[in-house]
Design a protein around this motif. Structure first.
Motif, PDB file in Angstrom:
ATOM      1  N   GLN A  47     -54.372   7.250 -38.895  1.00 28.87           N
ATOM      2  CA  GLN A  47     -54.956   5.951 -38.571  1.00 28.87           C
ATOM      3  C   GLN A  47     -56.130   5.635 -39.488  1.00 28.87           C
ATOM      4  N   GLN A  48     -56.954   6.644 -39.795  1.00 28.27           N
ATOM      5  CA  GLN A  48     -58.082   6.423 -40.695  1.00 28.27           C
ATOM      6  C   GLN A  48     -57.618   6.068 -42.106  1.00 28.27           C
ATOM      7  N   LEU A  49     -56.580   6.741 -42.562  1.00 29.15           N
ATOM      8  CA  LEU A  49     -56.044   6.443 -43.890  1.00 29.15           C
ATOM      9  C   LEU A  49     -55.464   5.030 -43.936  1.00 29.15           C
ATOM     10  N   ARG A  50     -54.797   4.624 -42.844  1.00 32.25           N
ATOM     11  CA  ARG A  50     -54.244   3.274 -42.789  1.00 32.25           C
ATOM     12  C   ARG A  50     -55.356   2.224 -42.887  1.00 32.25           C
ATOM     13  N   LYS A  51     -56.476   2.472 -42.221  1.00 30.88           N
ATOM     14  CA  LYS A  51     -57.596   1.533 -42.274  1.00 30.88           C
ATOM     15  C   LYS A  51     -58.186   1.473 -43.678  1.00 30.88           C
ATOM     16  N   VAL A  52     -58.239   2.611 -44.336  1.00 33.13           N
ATOM     17  CA  VAL A  52     -58.741   2.655 -45.710  1.00 33.13           C
ATOM     18  C   VAL A  52     -57.840   1.831 -46.628  1.00 33.13           C
ATOM     19  N   GLU A  53     -56.541   1.974 -46.463  1.00 35.47           N
ATOM     20  CA  GLU A  53     -55.584   1.237 -47.299  1.00 35.47           C
ATOM     21  C   GLU A  53     -55.706  -0.274 -47.090  1.00 35.47           C
ATOM     22  N   ALA A  54     -56.069  -0.673 -45.873  1.00 37.10           N
ATOM     23  CA  ALA A  54     -56.160  -2.102 -45.557  1.00 37.10           C
ATOM     24  C   ALA A  54     -57.463  -2.727 -46.038  1.00 37.10           C
TER      25      ALA A  54
ATOM     26  N   ASN B 170     -62.345  -4.022 -49.839  1.00 32.36           N
ATOM     27  CA  ASN B 170     -63.603  -3.723 -50.531  1.00 32.36           C
ATOM     28  C   ASN B 170     -63.676  -2.252 -50.916  1.00 32.36           C
ATOM     29  N   PRO B 171     -64.269  -1.947 -52.078  1.00 38.76           N
ATOM     30  CA  PRO B 171     -64.434  -0.540 -52.490  1.00 38.76           C
ATOM     31  C   PRO B 171     -65.271   0.243 -51.483  1.00 38.76           C
ATOM     32  N   ILE B 172     -64.981   1.534 -51.381  1.00 31.95           N
ATOM     33  CA  ILE B 172     -65.702   2.412 -50.462  1.00 31.95           C
ATOM     34  C   ILE B 172     -66.562   3.365 -51.288  1.00 31.95           C
ATOM     35  N   GLN B 173     -67.877   3.250 -51.130  1.00 34.19           N
ATOM     36  CA  GLN B 173     -68.798   4.097 -51.884  1.00 34.19           C
ATOM     37  C   GLN B 173     -69.006   5.416 -51.147  1.00 34.19           C
TER      38      GLN B 173
ATOM     39  N   PRO C 147     -49.766   8.209 -62.017  1.00 31.60           N
ATOM     40  CA  PRO C 147     -50.628   7.840 -60.891  1.00 31.60           C
ATOM     41  C   PRO C 147     -52.083   8.251 -61.078  1.00 31.60           C
ATOM     42  N   ARG C 148     -52.327   9.338 -61.827  1.00 28.91           N
ATOM     43  CA  ARG C 148     -53.703   9.790 -62.034  1.00 28.91           C
ATOM     44  C   ARG C 148     -54.528   8.758 -62.796  1.00 28.91           C
ATOM     45  N   LYS C 149     -53.866   7.933 -63.594  1.00 32.88           N
ATOM     46  CA  LYS C 149     -54.592   6.947 -64.379  1.00 32.88           C
ATOM     47  C   LYS C 149     -55.373   5.987 -63.490  1.00 32.88           C
ATOM     48  N   TYR C 150     -54.835   5.722 -62.297  1.00 31.30           N
ATOM     49  CA  TYR C 150     -55.506   4.784 -61.395  1.00 31.30           C
ATOM     50  C   TYR C 150     -56.751   5.393 -60.763  1.00 31.30           C
ATOM     51  N   ILE C 151     -56.685   6.659 -60.412  1.00 30.06           N
ATOM     52  CA  ILE C 151     -57.843   7.248 -59.725  1.00 30.06           C
ATOM     53  C   ILE C 151     -58.918   7.720 -60.710  1.00 30.06           C
ATOM     54  N   ARG C 152     -58.587   7.756 -62.012  1.00 29.04           N
ATOM     55  CA  ARG C 152     -59.613   8.127 -62.993  1.00 29.04           C
ATOM     56  C   ARG C 152     -60.707   7.070 -63.096  1.00 29.04           C
ATOM     57  N   ARG C 153     -60.401   5.860 -62.637  1.00 31.17           N
ATOM     58  CA  ARG C 153     -61.401   4.796 -62.651  1.00 31.17           C
ATOM     59  C   ARG C 153     -62.392   4.938 -61.501  1.00 31.17           C
TER      60      ARG C 153
ATOM     61  N   PRO D  21     -65.149   7.018 -59.228  1.00 29.29           N
ATOM     62  CA  PRO D  21     -66.114   8.107 -59.441  1.00 29.29           C
ATOM     63  C   PRO D  21     -65.561   9.438 -58.946  1.00 29.29           C
ATOM     64  N   GLU D  22     -65.690  10.449 -59.742  1.00 33.10           N
ATOM     65  CA  GLU D  22     -65.124  11.760 -59.419  1.00 33.10           C
ATOM     66  C   GLU D  22     -65.682  12.276 -58.090  1.00 33.10           C
ATOM     67  N   GLY D  23     -64.774  12.722 -57.224  1.00 32.14           N
ATOM     68  CA  GLY D  23     -65.169  13.263 -55.925  1.00 32.14           C
ATOM     69  C   GLY D  23     -65.023  12.283 -54.777  1.00 32.14           C
ATOM     70  N   ASN D  24     -64.848  10.993 -55.093  1.00 28.93           N
ATOM     71  CA  ASN D  24     -64.710   9.989 -54.036  1.00 28.93           C
ATOM     72  C   ASN D  24     -63.225   9.867 -53.669  1.00 28.93           C
ATOM     73  N   GLY D  25     -62.737  10.824 -52.901  1.00 25.38           N
ATOM     74  CA  GLY D  25     -61.320  10.896 -52.577  1.00 25.38           C
ATOM     75  C   GLY D  25     -60.830   9.745 -51.729  1.00 25.38           C
ATOM     76  N   ILE D  26     -61.667   9.274 -50.820  1.00 23.28           N
ATOM     77  CA  ILE D  26     -61.230   8.226 -49.914  1.00 23.28           C
ATOM     78  C   ILE D  26     -61.040   6.906 -50.674  1.00 23.28           C
ATOM     79  N   GLU D  27     -61.909   6.652 -51.683  1.00 24.82           N
ATOM     80  CA  GLU D  27     -61.740   5.455 -52.515  1.00 24.82           C
ATOM     81  C   GLU D  27     -60.544   5.616 -53.450  1.00 24.82           C
ATOM     82  N   ALA D  28     -60.313   6.841 -53.918  1.00 22.44           N
ATOM     83  CA  ALA D  28     -59.145   7.106 -54.767  1.00 22.44           C
ATOM     84  C   ALA D  28     -57.857   6.828 -54.005  1.00 22.44           C
ATOM     85  N   TRP D  29     -57.837   7.221 -52.737  1.00 25.99           N
ATOM     86  CA  TRP D  29     -56.656   6.950 -51.899  1.00 25.99           C
ATOM     87  C   TRP D  29     -56.448   5.442 -51.735  1.00 25.99           C
TER      88      TRP D  29
END
Length: 326
Positions: free
Chosen positions: A44-51, A54-57, A84-90, A92-100
Motif C-alpha cells: 500500500q505504501q509503494l502504491r501511494k508513492v507511485e501515485a 511530486n518528488p520525494i526528498q 531501467p537503471r538510467k532512470y534512477i541514476r537521475r 540522488p544516490e540512496g533515495n530508494g523511495i524516489e527511485a521507485w
C-alpha cells in the motif's frame, strides 16, 4: 513491520531488463510483495508513492524510513538492468523511495493522461476492413488490450456493457444484427462465446441466412412516433386506455398488448440499452467552436442522466465520461 516469511528461502524477483510497459508492470507486480517481505515498505505504501506527482526528498522522510529508503535503493540497483537503471541514476544516490516512484511512473504509468489515452483507444477500437476474418483477428487484439487495461487500472475496469457496445459497433453484418438481438440476455463473456461460434460456423456456411429481428416491421417506432396499429392495440378513439368495462379476457389481452407496446417503443435494456450507450460513446460535440461544445455538453449530460436513470445497475463510469468529453 516484520514479516513471518523466510525471505532467504524465497527466490528474489527476476532482473528487469526492459522499460516497456508490460515488462515493468509484470515485474512490479512480483517485486512489491518481495519488498514488503523484506520489511521495507508495504504494498500500500509503494502504491501511494507511485501515485505521487511530486518528488520525494530523502530529508522529508521520517528517520525510521530513511534507512529503509537507502536499503530499497540497494535492492533496486541489484534488480534493474542497464536500461531501467538510467532512470534512477537521475535520483540522488540512496533515495530508494524516489527511485521507485520515478521508475514506475516512467515505465508503467497507471493513471492521469495515460489512463485516459488507453481508454480512448479502446472506446474507438478499429475492428478492421469490415470482413469477418479481420474482425476476428482484431477482436483478439481488443481483448488483449482490454485485459491489460483492467490489470493496470483494477479500480476502474471497463464494464461489460461498454465492451459489448464497442464490439457490436465494430462487428460487420450479418453478425452485428444477430449480436444486437443477444445483448439483453447475454453477458459480455457469453457474447464472446457466441461470436466465436458464429466465426467458426461462417467458415463452413459462408452464405448463412440471418434471422430477422422480432417486430422488424416496427423499426421506425419511437417514444414520440408510434405506429397506428400499435397504438390501436391499447387505446380507443379518444386516446384513452382500454380496460374499463371490459370482460376479463379482453382486459388480459389489452394488458398484454400494452406490454408489447412499451417493450417495443420504450425499451430500457438489451439492444436498446446498447444503442443508447453507443450513442453516448460516440457523442458529437459540434463543429469545434466553444459555444457549440457548451450546448452539446449540456445535451450530453441530459442524455447521460437519462441513461443512468434507466440503467441504474450499469451506470456510465466517470472515467468513460471524461474520455468521451475530452
Amino acid at each position: 513491520m516484520e514479516s513471518n516469511v523466510n525471505v532467504k528461502a524465497l527466490a528474489h524477483p527476476s532482473k528487469l531488463e526492459s522499460v516497456s510497459r508490460d515488462a515493468c508492470s509484470s515485474w512490479a507486480f512480483g517485486t512489491r510483495p518481495y519488498i514488503q517481505m523484506l520489511g521495507l515498505f508495504t504494498i500500500q505504501q509503494l502504491r501511494k508513492v507511485e501515485a505521487s506527482a511530486n518528488p520525494i526528498q530523502q530529508s522529508d522522510l521520517q528517520s525510521s524510513f530513511r534507512q529503509k529508503s537507502e536499503d530499497l535503493w540497494c535492492v533496486l540497483v541489484n534488480l534493474l538492468g542497464e536500461s531501467p537503471r538510467k532512470y534512477i541514476r537521475r535520483v540522488p544516490e540512496g533515495n530508494g523511495i524516489e527511485a521507485w516512484r520515478v521508475l514506475l511512473r516512467r515505465c508503467c504509468p497507471e493513471g492521469g493522461s495515460a489512463q485516459s489515452g488507453h481508454l480512448s483507444q479502446l472506446l474507438n477500437w478499429s475492428f478492421g476492413d469490415g470482413s469477418l476474418a479481420q474482425f476476428g483477428q482484431r477482436l483478439v487484439d481488443f481483448e488483449v488490450a482490454r485485459d491489460r487495461y483492467d490489470r493496470h487500472h483494477e479500480l476502474e475496469e471497463i464494464g461489460g456493457d461498454v465492451c459489448k457496445t464497442v464490439v457490436i459497433g465494430g462487428a460487420p453484418e450479418p453478425l452485428k444484427t444477430q449480436l444486437r438481438l443477444l445483448t439483453g440476455s447475454h453477458s459480455y463473456p457469453a457474447l464472446l462465446e457466441k461470436i466465436e461460434e458464429f466465426l467458426a460456423a461462417s467458415d463452413a456456411w459462408p452464405d448463412a441466412a440471418v434471422v430477422p429481428p422480432a417486430y422488424s416491421h416496427y423499426e421506425a417506432a419511437s417514444r414520440d412516433n408510434l405506429p397506428s396499429d400499435l397504438v390501436s392495440m391499447v387505446t380507443d378513439t379518444k386516446g384513452k386506455r382500454k380496460g374499463k368495462g371490459m370482460s376479463k379476457s379482453k382486459a388480459q389481452k389489452a394488458k398484454g398488448k400494452w406490454r408489447v407496446l412499451l417493450r417495443r417503443c420504450c425499451p430500457e435494456g438489451g439492444s436498446a440499452q446498447s444503442g443508447h450507450l453507443s450513442q453516448l460513446l460516440n457523442w458529437s460535440f459540434g463543429d469545434g467552436r466553444l459555444a457549440q461544445f457548451g450546448h452539446r455538453l449540456v445535451d450530453f449530460e441530459v442524455a447521460r442522466d437519462r441513461y443512468d436513470r434507466h440503467h441504474e445497475l450499469e451506470e456510465i463510469g466517470g472515467d468513460v465520461c471524461k474520455t468521451v468529453v475530452i
